[in-house]
Write an enzyme that holds these catalytic residues in place. Structure first.
Site, PDB file in Angstrom:
ATOM      1  N   ARG A 136    -120.403 -60.845 -43.595  1.00  0.00           N
ATOM      2  CA  ARG A 136    -120.443 -62.264 -43.249  1.00  0.00           C
ATOM      3  C   ARG A 136    -119.450 -62.989 -44.139  1.00  0.00           C
ATOM      4  O   ARG A 136    -119.363 -62.702 -45.332  1.00  0.00           O
ATOM      5  CB  ARG A 136    -121.856 -62.858 -43.438  1.00  0.00           C
ATOM      6  CG  ARG A 136    -122.846 -62.487 -42.344  1.00  0.00           C
ATOM      7  CD  ARG A 136    -122.508 -63.145 -41.000  1.00  0.00           C
ATOM      8  NE  ARG A 136    -123.464 -62.806 -39.961  1.00  0.00           N
ATOM      9  CZ  ARG A 136    -123.324 -61.810 -39.084  1.00  0.00           C
ATOM     10  NH1 ARG A 136    -122.260 -61.041 -39.125  1.00  0.00           N
ATOM     11  NH2 ARG A 136    -124.246 -61.579 -38.165  1.00  0.00           N
ATOM     12  N   ASP A 167    -112.839 -59.143 -41.573  1.00  0.00           N
ATOM     13  CA  ASP A 167    -113.242 -59.268 -40.168  1.00  0.00           C
ATOM     14  C   ASP A 167    -114.077 -60.527 -39.981  1.00  0.00           C
ATOM     15  O   ASP A 167    -114.393 -60.906 -38.855  1.00  0.00           O
ATOM     16  CB  ASP A 167    -114.051 -58.034 -39.745  1.00  0.00           C
ATOM     17  CG  ASP A 167    -114.393 -58.066 -38.259  1.00  0.00           C
ATOM     18  OD1 ASP A 167    -113.455 -58.243 -37.450  1.00  0.00           O
ATOM     19  OD2 ASP A 167    -115.589 -57.952 -37.910  1.00  0.00           O
ATOM     20  N   GLU A 192    -115.372 -69.329 -39.997  1.00  0.00           N
ATOM     21  CA  GLU A 192    -114.914 -68.701 -38.756  1.00  0.00           C
ATOM     22  C   GLU A 192    -115.449 -69.384 -37.499  1.00  0.00           C
ATOM     23  O   GLU A 192    -114.840 -69.296 -36.435  1.00  0.00           O
ATOM     24  CB  GLU A 192    -115.300 -67.220 -38.728  1.00  0.00           C
ATOM     25  CG  GLU A 192    -116.798 -66.958 -38.572  1.00  0.00           C
ATOM     26  CD  GLU A 192    -117.119 -65.475 -38.435  1.00  0.00           C
ATOM     27  OE1 GLU A 192    -116.623 -64.687 -39.246  1.00  0.00           O
ATOM     28  OE2 GLU A 192    -117.872 -65.120 -37.510  1.00  0.00           O
ATOM     29  N   HIS A 251    -113.861 -61.144 -36.185  1.00  0.00           N
ATOM     30  CA  HIS A 251    -115.250 -60.697 -36.013  1.00  0.00           C
ATOM     31  C   HIS A 251    -115.338 -59.687 -34.866  1.00  0.00           C
ATOM     32  O   HIS A 251    -116.119 -59.858 -33.924  1.00  0.00           O
ATOM     33  CB  HIS A 251    -116.186 -61.883 -35.780  1.00  0.00           C
ATOM     34  CG  HIS A 251    -117.587 -61.614 -36.263  1.00  0.00           C
ATOM     35  ND1 HIS A 251    -118.304 -62.493 -37.011  1.00  0.00           N
ATOM     36  CD2 HIS A 251    -118.388 -60.538 -36.117  1.00  0.00           C
ATOM     37  CE1 HIS A 251    -119.492 -61.999 -37.296  1.00  0.00           C
ATOM     38  NE2 HIS A 251    -119.572 -60.790 -36.750  1.00  0.00           N
TER      39      HIS A 251
HETATM   40  P1  NAD Z   1    -128.992 -53.364 -43.101  1.00  0.00           P
HETATM   41  O1  NAD Z   1    -130.120 -54.344 -43.123  1.00  0.00           O
HETATM   42  O2  NAD Z   1    -129.206 -51.997 -42.542  1.00  0.00           O
HETATM   43  O3  NAD Z   1    -128.433 -53.177 -44.616  1.00  0.00           O
HETATM   44  C1  NAD Z   1    -128.209 -54.234 -45.489  1.00  0.00           C
HETATM   45  C2  NAD Z   1    -128.352 -53.694 -46.897  1.00  0.00           C
HETATM   46  O4  NAD Z   1    -127.998 -54.730 -47.812  1.00  0.00           O
HETATM   47  C3  NAD Z   1    -129.776 -53.247 -47.232  1.00  0.00           C
HETATM   48  O5  NAD Z   1    -129.792 -51.934 -47.795  1.00  0.00           O
HETATM   49  C4  NAD Z   1    -130.225 -54.283 -48.258  1.00  0.00           C
HETATM   50  O6  NAD Z   1    -131.145 -53.734 -49.226  1.00  0.00           O
HETATM   51  C5  NAD Z   1    -128.903 -54.648 -48.898  1.00  0.00           C
HETATM   52  N1  NAD Z   1    -128.942 -55.904 -49.626  1.00  0.00           N
HETATM   53  C6  NAD Z   1    -129.718 -57.005 -49.395  1.00  0.00           C
HETATM   54  N2  NAD Z   1    -129.446 -57.948 -50.310  1.00  0.00           N
HETATM   55  C7  NAD Z   1    -128.486 -57.442 -51.113  1.00  0.00           C
HETATM   56  C8  NAD Z   1    -127.802 -57.945 -52.252  1.00  0.00           C
HETATM   57  N3  NAD Z   1    -128.079 -59.163 -52.762  1.00  0.00           N
HETATM   58  N4  NAD Z   1    -126.875 -57.157 -52.851  1.00  0.00           N
HETATM   59  C9  NAD Z   1    -126.625 -55.919 -52.374  1.00  0.00           C
HETATM   60  N5  NAD Z   1    -127.240 -55.382 -51.314  1.00  0.00           N
HETATM   61  C10 NAD Z   1    -128.168 -56.148 -50.688  1.00  0.00           C
HETATM   62  O7  NAD Z   1    -127.793 -54.100 -42.377  1.00  0.00           O
HETATM   63  P2  NAD Z   1    -126.538 -53.426 -41.638  1.00  0.00           P
HETATM   64  O8  NAD Z   1    -126.909 -53.114 -40.241  1.00  0.00           O
HETATM   65  O9  NAD Z   1    -125.979 -52.361 -42.499  1.00  0.00           O
HETATM   66  O10 NAD Z   1    -125.553 -54.685 -41.582  1.00  0.00           O
HETATM   67  C11 NAD Z   1    -124.979 -55.239 -42.772  1.00  0.00           C
HETATM   68  C12 NAD Z   1    -124.357 -56.579 -42.435  1.00  0.00           C
HETATM   69  O11 NAD Z   1    -123.247 -56.368 -41.546  1.00  0.00           O
HETATM   70  C13 NAD Z   1    -125.290 -57.518 -41.637  1.00  0.00           C
HETATM   71  O12 NAD Z   1    -126.037 -58.305 -42.490  1.00  0.00           O
HETATM   72  C14 NAD Z   1    -124.344 -58.354 -40.792  1.00  0.00           C
HETATM   73  O13 NAD Z   1    -124.147 -59.581 -41.471  1.00  0.00           O
HETATM   74  C15 NAD Z   1    -123.043 -57.554 -40.805  1.00  0.00           C
HETATM   75  N6  NAD Z   1    -122.594 -57.165 -39.446  1.00  0.00           N
HETATM   76  C16 NAD Z   1    -121.324 -57.488 -39.075  1.00  0.00           C
HETATM   77  C17 NAD Z   1    -120.845 -57.097 -37.823  1.00  0.00           C
HETATM   78  C18 NAD Z   1    -119.425 -57.399 -37.400  1.00  0.00           C
HETATM   79  O14 NAD Z   1    -119.102 -57.299 -36.203  1.00  0.00           O
HETATM   80  N7  NAD Z   1    -118.527 -57.749 -38.297  1.00  0.00           N
HETATM   81  C19 NAD Z   1    -121.691 -56.411 -36.946  1.00  0.00           C
HETATM   82  C20 NAD Z   1    -122.984 -56.092 -37.371  1.00  0.00           C
HETATM   83  C21 NAD Z   1    -123.432 -56.469 -38.626  1.00  0.00           C
END
Ligand code: NAD
Length: 338
Positions: A231, A255, A260, A292
């Site tokens: 994000r 990305d 954005e 994105h």
């Molecule tokens: P997920 O919930 O499987 O994993 C997120 C991880 O972050 C978890 O292990 C959690 O413990 C950890 N976390 C939480 N707070 C934290 C902190 N303060 N410091 C470090 N780690 C922390 O999520 P995911 O499916 O792996 O997705 C991750 C992120 O990717 C999502 O939150 C979303 O914002 C982003 N995303 C972006 C796109 C894109 O098209 N660019 C698509 C999907 C998801």
């Protein structure tokens, strides 16, 4: 038949949603416009809405949705930082799609890293112009370099596997879940100090907002490559720009971008970009920006549509579903309550 209004719809969204919705007997009205206070009236008479990452689902919009009779906000994405959960709690349920293709995002992060490190984006343009010079194209091997993964959830882990395939050394930081013995977890401080490449995969929360600011960047190695597919607001974009100009950041692959929502997903070619920080970032030779796009694979679009429609069907038939972020007004049987 349940009726849903889908906002910020792009042509690539529709086919999979049409297919799954028809099978489930859910009617979807596809709106190109984004959901916000001005457009929320379009949802009047619908059982719920299907917003995306840059729709505005704040307290006034939720209040209006509630007035219009909506019972479910079925986010068609993983993140829900654009939803005021407290405004929704107990009134309108919020569901999300926690995972569709973590590989899509992880592979995009690696694609960006390879592009910036080996200059393939520049080579593509040069050779199309019959310019076969290699000046300015020197890259570096990823093999043997250290990548620091921040957030080892689904996407972070998928990227860890990819990086290991490249012979990279992987270290990681996760604020919640750091118990997997197959991963070398370190403090955020140590990750900043040791990593040649840093990739962000944690959600945007109050805690992670601007986690990469000027102080964090100063603790990173000079020449570090920063990747953000998570994000935008995880990174203070002005601090990033300052440290790119200062040559402290070696390269940035973005990305996502803090502001954005005003520009990404839309065609502004031929227009003057008002966002000076974004324009300056784009002008940098060592910055790669995609809009994105990391999620955008056929597999992911199919998974998003399938799970969103399943969330809608489950919610309205009172079935337990782990994709609920907050509960709505519906009373569940105690055994089904989380
Ligand atoms: P997920 O919930 O499987 O994993 C997120 C991880 O972050 C978890 O292990 C959690 O413990 C950890 N976390 C939480 N707070 C934290 C902190 N303060 N410091 C470090 N780690 C922390 O999520 P995911 O499916 O792996 O997705 C991750 C992120 O990717 C999502 O939150 C979303 O914002 C982003 N995303 C972006 C796109 C894109 O098209 N660019 C698509 C999907 C998801």
């Amino acid at each position: 038949m349940l009726k849903f209004a889908m906002f910020d719809t792009k042509p690539y969204d529709e086919p999979a949603f049409r297919r799954y919705a028809e099978e489930a007997g859910v009617g979807i009205k596809f709106y190109e416009t984004r959901l916000n206070a001005d457009t929320v009236s379009l949802a009047e008479g619908y059982d719920g809405v299907i917003p995306f990452v840059n729709d505005v689902v704040d307290a006034p919009v939720i209040e209006a949705l509630h007035r219009h009779g909506a019972r479910l906000i079925a986010m068609r994405c993983a993140g829900y930082n654009n939803v005021d959960l407290e405004a929704a709690r107990g009134r309108i349920a919020v569901y999300r799609v926690p995972a569709y293709s973590p590989h899509a995002v992880a592979e995009h992060a690696m694609a960006m890293l390879l592009t910036i490190v080996r200059r393939t984006h520049k080579a593509y343009i040069r050779t199309r112009d019959f310019n076969f010079s290699l000046n300015g194209m020197v890259g570096f091997d990823l093999y043997g370099k250290t990548i620091g993964i921040v957030g080892t959830g689904r996407i972070g882990r998928a990227l860890i596997d990819i990086c290991r395939g490249f012979g990279m050394k992987v270290i990681a930081y996760d604020a919640r879940n750091a118990s997997d013995a197959s991963i070398e977890y370190v403090s955020l401080e140590e990750l900043f100090a040791r990593s040649d490449v840093i990739s962000l995969h944690c959600p945007l929360t109050d805690e992670t907002d601007h986690m990469i600011d000027e102080h964090a960047i100063r603790r990173m190695k000079r020449g570090v490559v920063l990747i953000n597919t998570s994000r935008g607001a995880l990174i203070d974009a002005e601090a990033l720009l300052a440290d790119i100009k200062d040559r402290h950041i070696g390269a940035a692959c973005l990305d996502v971008y803090e502001e954005e929502s005003d520009v990404f997903f839309e065609d502004f070619s031929g227009h003057i970009l008002d966002d000076d920080v974004l324009a300056r970032l784009i002008s940098m030779p060592n910055v790669l920006i995609t809009s994105h796009q990391a999620f955008l694979t056929e597999e992911a679009l199919d998974g998003i549509a399938r799970t969103t429609v399943q969330n809608i069907s489950d919610y309205f038939s009172g079935r337990f579903n782990d994709n609920e972020v907050v509960g709505g007004a519906e009373q569940r049987a105690p055994a089904l309550t989380r």
